[in-house]
Write a protein that holds these residues in place. Structure first.
Motif, PDB file in Angstrom:
ATOM      1  N   GLY A   1       0.769  -1.245   0.000  1.00 17.36           N
ATOM      2  CA  GLY A   1       0.000   0.000   0.000  1.00 17.36           C
ATOM      3  C   GLY A   1       0.792   1.282   0.000  1.00 17.36           C
ATOM      4  O   GLY A   1       0.316   2.310   0.492  1.00 17.36           O
ATOM      5  N   ARG A   2       2.035   1.235  -0.473  1.00 18.76           N
ATOM      6  CA  ARG A   2       2.845   2.451  -0.603  1.00 18.76           C
ATOM      7  C   ARG A   2       3.843   2.211  -1.727  1.00 18.76           C
ATOM      8  O   ARG A   2       3.895   1.124  -2.295  1.00 18.76           O
ATOM      9  CB  ARG A   2       3.526   2.771   0.731  1.00 18.76           C
TER      10      ARG A   2
ATOM     11  N   SER B   1       8.840  -0.817  -0.167  1.00 19.00           N
ATOM     12  CA  SER B   1       8.702  -1.635   1.040  1.00 19.00           C
ATOM     13  C   SER B   1       9.202  -0.905   2.277  1.00 19.00           C
ATOM     14  O   SER B   1       8.663  -1.082   3.373  1.00 19.00           O
ATOM     15  CB  SER B   1       9.461  -2.953   0.872  1.00 19.00           C
TER      16      SER B   1
ATOM     17  N   GLU C   1       9.329   2.149   4.541  1.00 22.80           N
ATOM     18  CA  GLU C   1       8.352   3.223   4.694  1.00 22.80           C
ATOM     19  C   GLU C   1       8.947   4.609   4.401  1.00 22.80           C
ATOM     20  O   GLU C   1       8.331   5.423   3.708  1.00 22.80           O
ATOM     21  CB  GLU C   1       7.768   3.183   6.110  1.00 22.80           C
TER      22      GLU C   1
END
Lengths: 379, 59
Positions: A191-192, A195, A197
């Motif tokens: 969801g971004r 991997s 952040e």
């Protein structure tokens, strides 16, 4: 002490050279023996394929004779291993030769497996071999506008390549004056955008500045070349004019054939780097071959190899291992043709990428040459 | 990403437990599970702040 290294890539070569430097007298006196078994007489600097795809390097610049990179005490055999008998502590090569060991280092690496996604191999371009990188270059240089879709399979080698290939292609088409006719559509499995952040947060700003579209939670299910669409497990469908993929990867077939690990990834202790299970004390696993949930990257292989080499050397000298791998990784991130940043992290500390700059790109370009000193264990 | 990779190898009906110290996983994994159509069984966080996410492969 008989040390056998299976694989002559980055991990195996850095490990072997590092051990040879630490155990020079033991190897010369016969107290220790260091053997490398590999499938090719050539050593390839794989991170360079990105530049081949953009027409900025040629494949010959990324290749050296494997023998030329090794310390003289290392016995090199271009004779790949076909079977492992971990109980009897020996391996058998393609020529039928048996090599007994006290310590076995498995560093056979990974391979792209585009065939795992129906239609991907036939309909997409990637840069995971010199030949494929040249095909991508040909396609990019003939491309005169349309939608470029970037798709990412799991797991894959080089965690930064989805972003790097997107940013460098963007600059490539800007230089050709085709940016107004070219749409970039980046997809990613979670969801971004990445991997890691903090890398994802940084990339968000870059994407917004460049107007790159993004679709997250996109895991390739199939590519339909007749309709020029890629479909996801999540139920979406994206039309493309050019599909640039990061194919899913597997470990080497010999690992699967010998039942050492599912999909070719060997269960490995994250700190000792020994294989998990009954025979782990005499088996070390390095680089892409591990099943560790960390980057499959040259830098991972490099830092793991250094830890393992020191441990094997101290095992010979004082009968025990002294170091633990902390998950250290350092990845350059090319943010275009002339800017770069980096991500440095370990098991405990996440990366904090900074704004890209020309100096970091220059460092990366220098490292592309320094690699040949690095792989010899000099850097 | 480890969960997505492991799910491909799992059999329908298997439950996988994902351990993650990444705060984002606790939010993203249920969202992905819902999109793909698997089943989120439960989510827990232990004393060491590690998330345990239990996902059942439904198709």
């Amino acid at each position: 002490m008989r040390i056998v290294v299976v694989g002559g890539g980055m991990a195996g070569t850095i490990f072997a050279n590092n051990v040879a430097r630490r155990l020079t007298s033991e190897l010369r006196s016969g107290k220790a023996r260091l053997t490398m078994l590999t499938a090719s007489d050539k050593h390839i600097y794989q991170p360079g394929w990105l530049y081949v795809a953009l027409g900025r390097m040629t494949p010959d610049q990324l290749e050296r004779e494997q023998a030329s990179l090794l310390e003289p005490e290392i016995k090199l055999h271009v004779d790949p291993v076909k079977s492992f008998d971990l109980g009897a502590k020996h391996v058998v090569t393609a020529s039928g030769k048996v090599h007994e060991y006290d310590i076995l280092v498995i560093a056979t690496g990974s391979r792209p497996a585009a065939e795992d996604v129906p239609g991907l191999k036939e309909n997409s371009f990637h840069c995971y071999s010199a030949e494929d990188a040249l095909k991508l270059y040909d396609r990019l240089s003939a491309f005169n506008g349309g939608r470029i879709v970037v798709t990412v399979g799991l797991p894959h080698k080089c965690p930064m390549i989805p972003l790097e290939i997107t940013f460098t292609m963007h600059d490539y088409f800007r230089d050709r004056g085709l940016l107004d006719k070219t749409e970039f559509y980046y997809t990613y499995p979670i969801g971004r955008l990445h991997s890691l952040e903090n890398v994802a947060l940084w990339a968000n700003g870059e994407f917004a500045e460049r107007g790159i579209h993004q679709e997250t939670f996109f895991n390739m299910k199939e590519v339909d070349g007749s309709k020029a669409v890629v479909r996801s497990e999540e139920g979406s469908e994206i039309a493309y004019d050019l599909l640039v993929s990061v194919p899913p990867h597997r470990g080497q077939k010999v690992i699967e054939e010998n039942s050492l690990g599912a999909n070719g990834w060997i269960p490995t202790d994250r700190h000792s780097l020994h294989m998990q299970g009954d025979h782990g004390d005499s088996v070390i696993v390095l680089g892409d071959t591990t099943n560790l949930p960390i980057s499959k990257a040259g830098s991972t292989a490099h830092f793991e190899a250094e830890v393992a080499a020191e441990n094997v050397a101290t095992r010979v000298k004082i009968g025990r291992e002294v170091r633990s791998y902390d998950g250290k990784v350092f990845c350059f991130i090319e943010a275009g043709k002339d800017r770069a940043t980096y991500a440095m992290f370990n098991y405990q500390k996440p990366p904090q990428p900074r704004a890209p700059n020309a100096a970091m790109h220059a460092f990366k370009m220098a490292y592309n040459q320094l690699y040949w000193a690095s792989v010899r264990g000099l850097l | 990403m480890e969960l997505i990779t492991a799910m491909k190898r799992a059999a329908v009906g298997d439950t996988l437990e994902l351990l993650s110290s990444d705060q984002g996983s606790a939010k993203d994994v249920p969202e992905w599970v819902r999109k793909v159509g698997h089943e989120m069984e439960r989510t827990e966080q232990d004393d060491a702040k590690v998330w345990h996410l239990f996902v059942k492969k439904a198709k």
